[in-house]
Design a protein around this motif. Structure first.
Motif, mmCIF file in Angstrom:
data_model
loop_
_atom_site.group_PDB
_atom_site.id
_atom_site.type_symbol
_atom_site.label_atom_id
_atom_site.label_comp_id
_atom_site.label_asym_id
_atom_site.label_seq_id
_atom_site.Cartn_x
_atom_site.Cartn_y
_atom_site.Cartn_z
ATOM 1 N N GLU A 157 0.817 -1.212 0.000
ATOM 2 C CA GLU A 157 0.000 0.000 0.000
ATOM 3 C C GLU A 157 0.853 1.265 0.000
ATOM 4 O OE1 GLU A 157 -3.215 0.700 -0.430
ATOM 5 O OE2 GLU A 157 -3.422 -1.416 -0.905
ATOM 6 N N ASP A 158 2.029 1.219 0.686
ATOM 7 C CA ASP A 158 2.847 2.421 0.785
ATOM 8 C C ASP A 158 3.530 2.778 -0.524
ATOM 9 O OD1 ASP A 158 4.405 0.121 0.949
ATOM 10 O OD2 ASP A 158 5.925 1.054 2.202
ATOM 11 N N GLN A 159 3.575 1.842 -1.482
ATOM 12 C CA GLN A 159 4.218 2.107 -2.762
ATOM 13 C C GLN A 159 3.214 2.259 -3.906
ATOM 14 O OE1 GLN A 159 7.365 2.746 -3.024
ATOM 15 N NE2 GLN A 159 7.850 2.260 -0.905
ATOM 16 N N ARG A 160 1.938 2.106 -3.624
ATOM 17 C CA ARG A 160 0.933 2.134 -4.693
ATOM 18 C C ARG A 160 0.946 3.470 -5.449
ATOM 19 N NH1 ARG A 160 -3.220 -1.153 -5.862
ATOM 20 N NH2 ARG A 160 -2.878 -2.346 -3.963
ATOM 21 N N GLN A 161 1.107 4.582 -4.714
ATOM 22 C CA GLN A 161 1.114 5.889 -5.368
ATOM 23 C C GLN A 161 2.307 6.031 -6.305
ATOM 24 O OE1 GLN A 161 1.847 9.476 -3.023
ATOM 25 N NE2 GLN A 161 0.104 10.482 -3.989
ATOM 26 N N HIS A 162 3.451 5.467 -5.906
ATOM 27 C CA HIS A 162 4.626 5.543 -6.761
ATOM 28 C C HIS A 162 4.440 4.734 -8.038
ATOM 29 C CE1 HIS A 162 7.448 6.719 -3.195
ATOM 30 N NE2 HIS A 162 6.784 7.739 -3.686
ATOM 31 N N LEU A 163 3.764 3.621 -7.957
ATOM 32 C CA LEU A 163 3.513 2.849 -9.171
ATOM 33 C C LEU A 163 2.551 3.602 -10.086
ATOM 34 C CD1 LEU A 163 3.927 0.379 -10.910
ATOM 35 C CD2 LEU A 163 2.081 -0.757 -9.667
ATOM 36 N N GLU A 164 1.581 4.294 -9.508
ATOM 37 C CA GLU A 164 0.626 5.057 -10.315
ATOM 38 C C GLU A 164 1.333 6.159 -11.098
ATOM 39 O OE1 GLU A 164 -2.536 4.472 -11.143
ATOM 40 O OE2 GLU A 164 -2.100 2.583 -10.105
ATOM 41 N N ILE A 165 2.268 6.866 -10.460
ATOM 42 C CA ILE A 165 2.973 7.918 -11.204
ATOM 43 C C ILE A 165 3.894 7.304 -12.250
ATOM 44 C CG2 ILE A 165 4.996 8.232 -9.687
ATOM 45 C CD1 ILE A 165 4.644 11.265 -10.171
ATOM 46 N N THR A 166 4.424 6.111 -11.977
ATOM 47 C CA THR A 166 5.231 5.406 -12.978
ATOM 48 C C THR A 166 4.394 5.103 -14.209
ATOM 49 O OG1 THR A 166 6.633 4.400 -11.281
ATOM 50 C CG2 THR A 166 6.581 3.316 -13.427
ATOM 51 N N ARG A 167 3.207 4.588 -13.993
ATOM 52 C CA ARG A 167 2.304 4.291 -15.109
ATOM 53 C C ARG A 167 1.937 5.578 -15.861
ATOM 54 N NH1 ARG A 167 -0.760 -0.001 -15.665
ATOM 55 N NH2 ARG A 167 -2.640 1.255 -15.954
ATOM 56 N N ASP A 168 1.638 6.643 -15.111
ATOM 57 C CA ASP A 168 1.275 7.921 -15.746
ATOM 58 C C ASP A 168 2.417 8.446 -16.618
ATOM 59 O OD1 ASP A 168 -1.159 7.836 -14.457
ATOM 60 O OD2 ASP A 168 -0.586 9.249 -12.870
#
Length: 346
Positions: A157-168
């Motif tokens: 959960e703590d890395q989910r936001q970082h993966l989202e910006i990677t995808r973006d």
């Protein structure tokens, strides 16, 4: 996933993950929450696991300490079951492509977008040095992932936001410059054991926030492990029962025992029926010591031969470089940067 053609060294989809060398030892929560999953994933995926030593530079670092901790972290990957013959094990700084692609990702990121990243706000609120490296940390993390055409990234959960910006960022790059980067998907790990702090069982065991007494380090001597577990916070009751809400300390000990021994929690509750917390703590300590001893033996072998450990990391970096160099080549070409042959007149 975009139509960008990834570089492949295997018919299996690729997966990537890493850890920072921020302490002298991983703890039991790292092992059960990450390493156990890594070992399983390497049998299903073309796995790339790295020590994120460049990310560790966002905090003040002593060179000798960083060098030692980098080797320790790599040794613990392998001691935990990651097979360097099967998975690429390497250090981030051995490939200059990480920093190169990280710059490209930073140039694609809006300032407001980066400002919204919660980890930067959380860490600076807790007093961590607010340097530019910490601010652009997610862009380097995006580069780490996109570099290897990873189809999947295991995330908590703590890395989910970082993966989202990677995808973006991958989607944004592809829209502007053509299909170049693989857009990774999150790999939802099966519900693993969440190991809590021994001194505060309502908080997750953490190398950065837990006190030393709250951590079971994988390098702890057996007598130290026993002492920590026997002093673990429980409650004023005496019933050994799994109830995370009202009995978090006891529940945490039951989880540790269950995961390491393979015994169902319901069976443990029955076996400790009528016994006090002393019996539970003694048996949990025995289970943990038994589990970490082969790990510690293998870790010691690796650290006693740093040349061999460095050889393993160099081999992993060479394998990773084959992919990383091609990815950066595609990105530079898409951006319109001149190839090296033109730059150097060859």
């Amino acid at each position: 996933m975009p139509s960008a053609t990834p570089s492949t060294s295997s018919a299996r989809p690729r997966i990537l993950s890493g850890m920072q060398p921020t302490s002298d030892s991983l703890h039991l929560g790292n092992y059960l929450g990450a390493l156990v999953n890594w070992v399983e994933l390497q049998n299903e995926f073309d796995a790339y696991y790295f020590v994120a030593d460049l990310h560790a530079l966002t905090v003040p670092t002593d060179p000798a300490v960083l060098r030692r901790r980098t080797r320790i972290t790599a040794a613990q990957f392998i001691a935990g079951g990651v097979d360097p013959e099967q998975s690429a094990v390497f250090t981030q700084s051995h490939l200059h492509e990480h920093a190169a692609l990280g710059w490209v990702m930073s140039c694609l990121t809006a300032f407001g977008e980066a400002s919204r990243m919660t980890q930067f706000k959380d860490k600076t609120a807790k007093g961590q040095n607010a340097n530019v490296g910490l601010f652009t940390y997610p862009m380097l993390m995006a580069a780490d992932i996109l570099m290897y055409d990873a189809a999947y990234v295991p995330v908590g959960e703590d890395q989910r936001q970082h993966l989202e910006i990677t995808r973006d960022l991958a989607i944004r790059f592809n829209q502007r410059f053509g299909e170049t980067l693989v857009v990774p998907e999150p790999y939802i790990l099966k519900q693993g054991a969440k190991i809590m702090d021994l001194t505060d069982p309502t908080a997750k065991m953490s190398g950065s926030t837990s006190p030393e007494k709250g951590l079971i380090l994988l390098s702890d001597e057996p007598n130290r492990i026993v002492k920590k577990i026997k002093s673990a916070v429980t409650d004023t009751d005496s019933e050994v029962r799994y109830d995370p809400e009202s009995k978090p300390g006891v529940s945490n000990l039951l989880v540790i025992h269950s995961v390491l021994s393979g015994t169902a929690i319901a069976d443990l509750e029955k076996s400790f029926e009528g016994q006090g917390y002393g019996a539970l703590k003694s048996e949990v300590a025995e289970v943990v010591v038994t589990a970490v001893q082969p790990f510690q033996k293998r870790m010691a072998e690796l650290l006693d031969d740093p040349a061999e450990l460095d050889r393993i990391l160099a081999a992993g970096a060479e394998r990773a470089h084959e992919i990383a160099s091609r990815t950066v080549g595609r990105v530079y070409d898409a951006l319109g940067l001149l190839p090296a042959t033109a730059r150097f007149g060859r």
